[in-house]
Design a protein around this motif. Structure first.
Motif, PDB file in Angstrom:
ATOM      1  N   GLY A 101     -22.951 -22.399 -24.104  1.00  0.00           N
ATOM      2  CA  GLY A 101     -24.360 -22.782 -24.005  1.00  0.00           C
ATOM      3  C   GLY A 101     -24.887 -22.566 -22.591  1.00  0.00           C
ATOM      4  N   GLN A 102     -23.998 -22.715 -21.607  1.00  0.00           N
ATOM      5  CA  GLN A 102     -24.442 -22.586 -20.211  1.00  0.00           C
ATOM      6  C   GLN A 102     -24.980 -21.170 -19.946  1.00  0.00           C
ATOM      7  N   ALA A 103     -24.232 -20.154 -20.365  1.00  0.00           N
ATOM      8  CA  ALA A 103     -24.703 -18.776 -20.167  1.00  0.00           C
ATOM      9  C   ALA A 103     -25.972 -18.532 -20.976  1.00  0.00           C
ATOM     10  N   ALA A 104     -26.078 -19.203 -22.128  1.00  0.00           N
ATOM     11  CA  ALA A 104     -27.278 -19.059 -22.958  1.00  0.00           C
ATOM     12  C   ALA A 104     -28.499 -19.640 -22.240  1.00  0.00           C
ATOM     13  N   LEU A 105     -28.296 -20.773 -21.556  1.00  0.00           N
ATOM     14  CA  LEU A 105     -29.401 -21.385 -20.801  1.00  0.00           C
ATOM     15  C   LEU A 105     -29.894 -20.432 -19.707  1.00  0.00           C
ATOM     16  N   PHE A 106     -28.949 -19.842 -19.006  1.00  0.00           N
ATOM     17  CA  PHE A 106     -29.307 -18.908 -17.929  1.00  0.00           C
ATOM     18  C   PHE A 106     -30.027 -17.689 -18.511  1.00  0.00           C
ATOM     19  N   ALA A 107     -29.456 -17.125 -19.570  1.00  0.00           N
ATOM     20  CA  ALA A 107     -30.042 -15.916 -20.168  1.00  0.00           C
ATOM     21  C   ALA A 107     -31.454 -16.198 -20.681  1.00  0.00           C
ATOM     22  N   ALA A 108     -31.648 -17.359 -21.304  1.00  0.00           N
ATOM     23  CA  ALA A 108     -32.967 -17.678 -21.860  1.00  0.00           C
ATOM     24  C   ALA A 108     -34.022 -17.691 -20.754  1.00  0.00           C
ATOM     25  N   TYR A 126     -29.472 -32.661 -17.996  1.00  0.00           N
ATOM     26  CA  TYR A 126     -28.078 -32.217 -17.846  1.00  0.00           C
ATOM     27  C   TYR A 126     -27.936 -31.591 -16.454  1.00  0.00           C
ATOM     28  N   ALA A 127     -26.857 -31.983 -15.761  1.00  0.00           N
ATOM     29  CA  ALA A 127     -26.751 -31.733 -14.323  1.00  0.00           C
ATOM     30  C   ALA A 127     -26.922 -30.271 -13.898  1.00  0.00           C
ATOM     31  N   THR A 128     -26.618 -29.313 -14.758  1.00  0.00           N
ATOM     32  CA  THR A 128     -26.722 -27.909 -14.316  1.00  0.00           C
ATOM     33  C   THR A 128     -28.159 -27.367 -14.392  1.00  0.00           C
ATOM     34  N   TYR A 129     -29.068 -28.100 -15.024  1.00  0.00           N
ATOM     35  CA  TYR A 129     -30.390 -27.502 -15.303  1.00  0.00           C
ATOM     36  C   TYR A 129     -31.123 -26.956 -14.065  1.00  0.00           C
ATOM     37  N   PRO A 130     -31.340 -27.787 -13.029  1.00  0.00           N
ATOM     38  CA  PRO A 130     -32.133 -27.250 -11.918  1.00  0.00           C
ATOM     39  C   PRO A 130     -31.485 -26.014 -11.302  1.00  0.00           C
ATOM     40  N   GLY A 131     -30.154 -26.055 -11.128  1.00  0.00           N
ATOM     41  CA  GLY A 131     -29.456 -24.905 -10.542  1.00  0.00           C
ATOM     42  C   GLY A 131     -29.562 -23.674 -11.428  1.00  0.00           C
ATOM     43  N   THR A 132     -29.492 -23.886 -12.743  1.00  0.00           N
ATOM     44  CA  THR A 132     -29.568 -22.749 -13.667  1.00  0.00           C
ATOM     45  C   THR A 132     -30.946 -22.078 -13.565  1.00  0.00           C
ATOM     46  N   LEU A 133     -31.981 -22.906 -13.512  1.00  0.00           N
ATOM     47  CA  LEU A 133     -33.333 -22.339 -13.447  1.00  0.00           C
ATOM     48  C   LEU A 133     -33.527 -21.613 -12.117  1.00  0.00           C
ATOM     49  N   ARG A 134     -32.984 -22.210 -11.057  1.00  0.00           N
ATOM     50  CA  ARG A 134     -33.137 -21.551  -9.753  1.00  0.00           C
ATOM     51  C   ARG A 134     -32.298 -20.274  -9.695  1.00  0.00           C
ATOM     52  N   ALA A 135     -31.121 -20.289 -10.316  1.00  0.00           N
ATOM     53  CA  ALA A 135     -30.304 -19.063 -10.351  1.00  0.00           C
ATOM     54  C   ALA A 135     -31.064 -17.944 -11.055  1.00  0.00           C
ATOM     55  N   ALA A 136     -31.917 -18.318 -12.013  1.00  0.00           N
ATOM     56  CA  ALA A 136     -32.729 -17.306 -12.701  1.00  0.00           C
ATOM     57  C   ALA A 136     -33.985 -16.958 -11.894  1.00  0.00           C
ATOM     58  N   GLY A 137     -34.084 -17.502 -10.677  1.00  0.00           N
ATOM     59  CA  GLY A 137     -35.184 -17.125  -9.780  1.00  0.00           C
ATOM     60  C   GLY A 137     -36.414 -17.999  -9.906  1.00  0.00           C
ATOM     61  N   ALA A 138     -36.325 -19.068 -10.717  1.00  0.00           N
ATOM     62  CA  ALA A 138     -37.518 -19.872 -10.998  1.00  0.00           C
ATOM     63  C   ALA A 138     -37.727 -20.964  -9.956  1.00  0.00           C
ATOM     64  N   ASP A 139     -38.961 -21.422  -9.920  1.00  0.00           N
ATOM     65  CA  ASP A 139     -39.306 -22.636  -9.197  1.00  0.00           C
ATOM     66  C   ASP A 139     -39.142 -23.766 -10.221  1.00  0.00           C
ATOM     67  N   ARG A 244     -15.502 -21.252 -24.348  1.00  0.00           N
ATOM     68  CA  ARG A 244     -16.727 -20.663 -23.796  1.00  0.00           C
ATOM     69  C   ARG A 244     -17.432 -19.778 -24.827  1.00  0.00           C
ATOM     70  N   ILE A 245     -17.917 -20.403 -25.869  1.00  0.00           N
ATOM     71  CA  ILE A 245     -18.663 -19.617 -26.850  1.00  0.00           C
ATOM     72  C   ILE A 245     -19.858 -20.416 -27.368  1.00  0.00           C
ATOM     73  N   GLY A 246     -21.000 -19.756 -27.345  1.00  0.00           N
ATOM     74  CA  GLY A 246     -22.243 -20.362 -27.800  1.00  0.00           C
ATOM     75  C   GLY A 246     -23.197 -19.269 -28.246  1.00  0.00           C
ATOM     76  N   TRP A 247     -24.477 -19.604 -28.362  1.00  0.00           N
ATOM     77  CA  TRP A 247     -25.429 -18.591 -28.805  1.00  0.00           C
ATOM     78  C   TRP A 247     -26.840 -18.907 -28.379  1.00  0.00           C
ATOM     79  N   ILE A 248     -27.639 -17.874 -28.534  1.00  0.00           N
ATOM     80  CA  ILE A 248     -29.094 -18.001 -28.427  1.00  0.00           C
ATOM     81  C   ILE A 248     -29.657 -17.652 -29.790  1.00  0.00           C
ATOM     82  N   ALA A 249     -30.630 -18.429 -30.259  1.00  0.00           N
ATOM     83  CA  ALA A 249     -31.430 -18.030 -31.424  1.00  0.00           C
ATOM     84  C   ALA A 249     -32.846 -17.848 -30.930  1.00  0.00           C
ATOM     85  N   ALA A 250     -33.398 -16.675 -31.137  1.00  0.00           N
ATOM     86  CA  ALA A 250     -34.690 -16.346 -30.521  1.00  0.00           C
ATOM     87  C   ALA A 250     -35.372 -15.242 -31.326  1.00  0.00           C
ATOM     88  N   PRO A 251     -36.649 -14.976 -31.038  1.00  0.00           N
ATOM     89  CA  PRO A 251     -37.297 -13.825 -31.665  1.00  0.00           C
ATOM     90  C   PRO A 251     -36.482 -12.544 -31.405  1.00  0.00           C
TER      91      PRO A 251
END
Ligand code: PMP
Length: 391
Positions: A101-108, A126-139, A244-251
């Motif tokens: 799910g962690q890689a899915a959060l980053f990819a999304a 969840y503790a990784t959220y702010p870092g994940t968003l910033r790793a994706a370049g977001a504010d 380490r296995i999860g998924w994204i469901a998306a358009p």
């Protein structure tokens, strides 16, 4: 040599909120007997039948490069699971298999944000959220939710958020609070996303752990499918955290772009892990229910013990494998309480502050040790808190 702003900015002040956890691990390494109620790791290990499927696949030669988006069979199995659980049309082209799910959060977030875009998330988080968003370049901007609303976000909470934001990340059942969003809350969030033209990223990795009410996916709500990206994982539902296995469901258009991202990053998930996941999903929901049920039982144990004290109050835990305890009546903050509990009682819990400002004055207790140890630990925590309050 200067490193990139992006990498330096993942945890800008160097603190990641895990100080108590690291201290507990160090004490353990030094030979002390520490009871860890910190991270979301089941006491039950991955089912041996799933491990057999994994080794059989590997021994049969499935050790080469796997299909980057995930095998067709696994993507279909995940799509089927989502159709059954949410009655939303979904096929394999809506699914990307990810390394958890962690890689899915980053990819999304990579899929929907440009560098500097504002990404919203709800606090406590969840503790990784702010870092994940910033790793994706977001504010990354937190929206505070409140204990007096049982940490369900209100429209007013959301309205305060930056109007230029492009995405909103939610998580129900929630880590750390154990709260499951009501249908009204999810309707309100969906309406807000449509009004503000936001991408909604819905982290549903605890979807099998619902003790009260039922799990609802905002992707199933009217008009939401085109703007919703769901994060799923085998970690919690099947006790497969280390696989380490999860998924994204998306358009479909989002998935097809994200296949390019996977090609440029992970190059897919090992084929034998995918086969193990397929085997696990094909066993149906009996295994999922068995894995989830221990947490439901421990929740009842804790509720009964905690009903006998005025000093600790429990945020109504309707899902997930955690309890959020309000410790404000002891006069200590979450961090000081957790450190003192670790030193004196050798019990490690997470301070609420690890999960954001909104969770200050709370501790998170993971229900991840067997029942007797767990009930003993809750009794000790109650006694410890009552002694503090009596001082
Ligand atoms: N989301 C939440 C809310 C979580 O608690 C976790 C793991 N603790 C994850 C995502 C990531 O899980 P994984 O990468 O193991 O699938």
């Amino acid at each position: 040599m200067r490193l990139s702003e992006r990498i330096l900015n993942i945890t800008p002040n160097g603190a990641d909120g895990w100080a108590v956890f690291y201290k507990a691990r160090q004490m353990k390494a030094d030979g002390q007997d520490i009871l860890e109620l910190t991270i979301g790791e089941h006491d039950k290990k991955t089912d041996p039948a799933i491990l057999d499927a994994l080794t059989q696949s590997a021994r049969a030669g499935n050790t080469g490069y796997a299909m980057v988006p995930g095998s067709r069979a696994l993507r279909e199995a995940v799509a089927r699971r989502i159709r059954m659980r949410t009655q939303t049309p979904t096929d394999h082209e809506n699914i990307l298999i990810t390394t958890g799910g962690q890689a899915a959060l980053f990819a999304a977030h990579m899929a929907v944000l440009d560098p500097g875009d504002t990404a919203l998330f709800l606090d406590p988080y969840y503790a990784t959220y702010p870092g994940t968003l910033r790793a994706a370049g977001a504010d990354a901007r937190a929206i505070i939710t409140r204990p007096e609303n049982n940490f369900q976000p209100t429209r007013r909470d959301l309205e305060r958020a930056d109007s230029a934001a492009k995405s909103l990340l939610i998580n129900s059942p929630n880590n750390p609070t154990g709260v499951v969003y009501s249908p009204e809350t999810l309707e309100m969030i969906s309406d807000f996303a449509k009004t503000r033209d936001l991408w909604l990223i819905s982290d549903e990795v605890y979807d099998t752990q619902v003790w009260q009410g039922r799990h609802l996916s905002p992707r199933a709500m009217e008009g939401m499918e085109p703007r919703t990206i769901v994060i799923g994982s085998m970690s919690k539902s099947h006790a497969m955290t280390g696989s380490r296995i999860g998924w994204i469901a998306a358009p479909k258009a989002v998935v097809s772009c994200l296949i390019e991202l996977s090609t440029s990053t992970t190059y897919g998930v090992p084929g034998y892990i995918q086969d193990a996941a397929l085997f696990a999903l094909n066993r149906g929901d009996a295994l999922e229910k068995e894995i989830a049920s221990v947490f439901c039982h421990r929740r009842s144990i804790a509720q009964e013990i905690l009903s006998g004290t005025q000093v600790l109050s429990l945020v109504p835990p309707s899902g997930a494998m955690y309890l959020m305890l309000d410790i404000r009546a002891t006069g200590l903050g979450g961090q000081d309480f957790a450190l003192a509990l670790l030193d004196q009682e050798k019990i490690a819990v997470m301070p609420g502050e690890s999960f954001g400002a909104a969770a200050a004055g709370h501790i998170r207790v993971a229900m991840t040790v067997e029942d007797d140890l767990f009930s003993g630990a809750i009794r000790k925590i109650v006694q410890f808190a009552e002694e503090l309050a009596a001082r």
